[in-house]
Scaffold this motif. Sequence first.
Motif, mmCIF file in Angstrom:
data_model
loop_
_atom_site.group_PDB
_atom_site.id
_atom_site.type_symbol
_atom_site.label_atom_id
_atom_site.label_comp_id
_atom_site.label_asym_id
_atom_site.label_seq_id
_atom_site.Cartn_x
_atom_site.Cartn_y
_atom_site.Cartn_z
ATOM 1 N N LEU A 93 0.810 -1.223 0.000
ATOM 2 C CA LEU A 93 0.000 0.000 0.000
ATOM 3 C C LEU A 93 0.840 1.268 0.000
ATOM 4 O O LEU A 93 0.368 2.321 -0.449
ATOM 5 N N GLY A 94 2.051 1.199 0.545
ATOM 6 C CA GLY A 94 2.923 2.364 0.553
ATOM 7 C C GLY A 94 2.400 3.494 1.418
ATOM 8 O O GLY A 94 1.753 3.275 2.446
ATOM 9 N N GLN A 95 2.666 4.712 0.994
ATOM 10 C CA GLN A 95 2.221 5.905 1.703
ATOM 11 C C GLN A 95 1.425 6.802 0.751
ATOM 12 O O GLN A 95 1.480 6.645 -0.461
ATOM 13 N N SER A 96 0.723 7.754 1.336
ATOM 14 C CA SER A 96 0.021 8.764 0.542
ATOM 15 C C SER A 96 0.370 10.141 1.078
ATOM 16 O O SER A 96 0.574 10.321 2.284
ATOM 17 N N TYR A 97 0.447 11.108 0.165
ATOM 18 C CA TYR A 97 0.706 12.507 0.495
ATOM 19 C C TYR A 97 -0.504 13.304 0.008
ATOM 20 O O TYR A 97 -0.891 13.191 -1.156
ATOM 21 N N SER A 98 -1.083 14.085 0.872
ATOM 22 C CA SER A 98 -2.318 14.777 0.510
ATOM 23 C C SER A 98 -2.278 16.236 0.936
ATOM 24 O O SER A 98 -1.559 16.607 1.875
ATOM 25 N N ILE A 99 -3.060 17.040 0.243
ATOM 26 C CA ILE A 99 -3.296 18.427 0.634
ATOM 27 C C ILE A 99 -4.784 18.694 0.455
ATOM 28 O O ILE A 99 -5.380 18.328 -0.555
ATOM 29 N N THR A 155 2.019 6.345 -3.298
ATOM 30 C CA THR A 155 3.306 5.841 -3.770
ATOM 31 C C THR A 155 3.214 4.431 -4.338
ATOM 32 O O THR A 155 4.062 4.029 -5.141
ATOM 33 N N LYS A 156 2.208 3.643 -3.925
ATOM 34 C CA LYS A 156 2.045 2.277 -4.412
ATOM 35 C C LYS A 156 0.668 2.110 -5.048
ATOM 36 O O LYS A 156 -0.345 2.473 -4.448
ATOM 37 N N SER A 200 -5.374 2.012 -7.877
ATOM 38 C CA SER A 200 -4.685 1.758 -9.147
ATOM 39 C C SER A 200 -4.189 3.029 -9.812
ATOM 40 O O SER A 200 -3.563 2.960 -10.866
ATOM 41 N N SER A 201 -4.442 4.201 -9.259
ATOM 42 C CA SER A 201 -3.997 5.465 -9.847
ATOM 43 C C SER A 201 -3.157 6.227 -8.828
ATOM 44 O O SER A 201 -3.370 6.110 -7.617
ATOM 45 N N ARG A 202 -2.231 7.030 -9.332
ATOM 46 C CA ARG A 202 -1.357 7.789 -8.455
ATOM 47 C C ARG A 202 -2.111 8.885 -7.709
ATOM 48 O O ARG A 202 -1.885 9.129 -6.528
ATOM 49 N N LYS A 233 -13.621 5.369 -9.800
ATOM 50 C CA LYS A 233 -13.668 4.396 -10.904
ATOM 51 C C LYS A 233 -13.071 4.933 -12.202
ATOM 52 O O LYS A 233 -13.396 4.442 -13.281
ATOM 53 N N PHE A 234 -12.194 5.931 -12.072
ATOM 54 C CA PHE A 234 -11.485 6.388 -13.262
ATOM 55 C C PHE A 234 -10.585 5.282 -13.805
ATOM 56 O O PHE A 234 -10.406 5.144 -15.018
ATOM 57 N N LYS A 235 -10.003 4.486 -12.893
ATOM 58 C CA LYS A 235 -9.132 3.389 -13.283
ATOM 59 C C LYS A 235 -9.345 2.232 -12.330
ATOM 60 O O LYS A 235 -9.492 2.434 -11.129
ATOM 61 N N GLN A 236 -9.383 1.021 -12.862
ATOM 62 C CA GLN A 236 -9.640 -0.172 -12.073
ATOM 63 C C GLN A 236 -8.332 -0.920 -11.787
ATOM 64 O O GLN A 236 -7.382 -0.829 -12.560
#
Length: 262
Positions: A104-110, A138-139, A153-155, A189-192
């Motif tokens: 799963l990695g990490q996420s960076y948000s604003i 990141t993953k 599935s999307s960055r 659901k932009f990308k599966q």
Amino acid sequence: MAAIFFIVRIMKHRLFIIFLFILTCSHMQGQEFWQQHQWGIDYLGGRTIKHRPNMVFDLPRGLWSISLEMGKQTRGEYPWEKPLHYPRVGWIASVIDYGNPVVLGQSYSISPFVDYPLWRRGFFSVDGRFAMGVAFNTKTFHPENNPLNNAISSRFNMHPELGMNFKFQLSDHWLIRTGTLISHQSNSKFKQPNLGINSIQLRFGVVYAPSTLDIKPEAQKTTYPKPTTQRKWHPIVQLGRGWKEDKTFGSPIYPVFHLRTG
């Protein structure tokens, strides 16, 4: 030791170095900007929720998150502030580790946020928080390199948050707070695949106000301009466009159109 551990975790992530640099420049270039805002930092711990039985990734440990915040107390400058009992508004920059850095990695948000006052008495207050922003993960899912991540599935993904804060004012400039937070990330659901990542977190943090901190603000006496038209009804037309992938990974992406009138 706890303070050293806290600082090391922050410095490991470039997002916070950039954010701290912006805050420093703001302080150097505009003392008034620094004085008008409140600055907070929070540490959050919790769990990533496997809300679907077909989520196949493991969660060997709990979730942790660090957020930096720039907020401002409203006092009736705009008409919408009074019906909401003068909420607190601002921006949050966060990093979240979901408990499985390999999959799963990490996420960076604003995200922009609004703190709605629910109850205030003396030096204690309760606020409800809503935030809606964008996150970078990141993953992501890949059929060969990362097949177990069927959540993201999307960055870039949408990142709504809903929470409640319990705040205790310590002085004219400092307060501490604790509370709960529920967050979600997905790409609509932009990308599966796009099962999404849900989490529940407990918060502990501090807020500093260079000017006087008041958790029960007094409203400014503001005269709002009257509408320039006497019409009570106005037509509204909204147009929108998006994209959606079919239910399987690698399928064609189809355009989606939106038309709304009222």
